[in-house]
Structure formats: C-alpha cells, structure tokens
Write an enzyme that holds these catalytic residues in place. Structure first.
Site: not given
Ligand code: IMP
Length: 190
Positions: A101, A45
C-alpha cells in the site's frame, strides 16, 4: 431501508483470475530460482491463502517461514510482532506480501533483513496498490495493480473478517458497508 449490496461491495478479482495469475508468478519464480533453494518469508496474516497457493505451484525446492508486523498507533512506527524461526543468513529470501500500500511495511522489512546478511532478497506481492505509494520499494513479482479502494478477501481482512472469501472484493461505500455488515456478509458469501 434495504441497501443495494452491489453498490456497496463488488468482486474485483475472482478466484479463477487469482489462480491463473498466481500460476504465472510461480512460473517466473521457478525460472529465476532454478538450482537454488529459496526461503519464502511470508508476512502474516494476510498472505495465508496466497502463500499456500503460490507454494503449491512452485516446482523448485523451497522452505517456508513467517513473520508478523505490528504498527504502533495510526501511521506510527512499524516493528516485528513475530520473528522468523529460521536464520536467514546466507539464504535466498523471497518476501511474500499480500498487498503493498504505502510501502512503509516493506521498506521496514528491507531494513530489518539488510542487517541479517541474506544472500539475496526479492519480493513477491499479490497486489500492488500503486496510487497510495509513499515510499519507493522494489517489487520483483507483482500479481495485480489495484486502485485505492479498501479490499477484502483472499487473506485481506476487515476487522479480522472476510479473509476466507475465495475472491477479492472492493468496498465501494464504507458507511453503507458498516451500516449493514450482516447483509454484506450474506451477499458476499452467498
Ligand atoms: P503498507 O505498509 O502501507 O504498504 O501496508 C501494507 C499492509 O496494509 C498490508 O500488508 C495489509 O495488511 C494492509 N492493507 C493495505 N491496504 C489494504 C486493503 O485494501 N485491505 C486490507 N488490508 C490492507
């Protein structure tokens, strides 16, 4: 004892900076996709405000679709909770992310879309949390590089809340933030 809100949370990207940078991202997409009709696939979202603002700055014909991911357990497998409504076969797909992230979500999305015979695939992310990257993923369009603090606002949530803040805030002290959520709320929305 009352806590100093400014030491607990701080606004790191204002709505004015977001607007300016999103304009530049839109310019790049407009230029690169001239003569084509890409489909913007936005990951729910957290991308809600971003896709609305980016979409309105595009001057080429585009279509929109959405999908949502789900994570099974802490650091677990990533799956699709809600799939796109349209077929992506032979389409120019632009994936729209709020924040990359570790990169694991985006890597999974790339694997899923690779099986759908898209014509082309690129990714636009508003935020790139470079220090936390675990897997290398291609990012054609990036809004801002950010540090490893937890961020809320402009789509990003803390337990479902704060997505509607117009700017992006960093939580500097998580225990203090959780101790006085009501106070932080009043300060950030003040
Ligand atoms: P990844 O798979 O670790 O790259 O995570 C990506 C997802 O993690 C994003 O689409 C967010 O939903 C969540 N996310 C990562 N860092 C943050 C943050 O600092 N605040 C809020 N959501 C985060």
């Amino acid at each position: 004892m009352s806590e100093a809100h400014g030491e607990t949370v701080t606004e790191v990207i204002t709505s004015e900076s977001l607007s300016e940078r999103i304009g530049a991202l839109a310019d790049a997409v407009n230029k690169d996709y001239q003569g084509r009709t890409p489909i913007l696939v936005s990951v729910l979202k957290g991308t809600l405000p971003f896709i609305a603002d980016l979409g309105r700055r595009l001057t080429i014909p585009v279509e929109f679709d959405f999908l949502q991911l789900t994570r099974f357990g802490e650091g677990g497998r990533i799956g699709i909770a809600l799939d796109t409504g349209d077929s992506l076969t032979h389409r120019d797909v632009i994936l729209v992310e709020d924040i990359v992230d570790t990169g694991l979500s985006l890597q999974t999305l790339h694997q899923i879309l690779a099986e759908r015979h898209v014509s082309s695939l690129s990714t636009v992310t508003l935020l790139d949390k470079v220090p936390r990257r675990l897997v290398d993923v291609p990012l054609e369009y990036r809004g801002f590089e950010v540090g490893d603090e937890y961020l809320v606002g402009y789509g990003l949530d803390w337990q479902g809340k704060f997505r509607n803040l117009p700017g992006i805030w960093a939580i500097l002290d998580r225990p203090a933030f959780e101790r006085d959520l009501t106070g932080q709320f009043a300060y950030m929305y003040g």
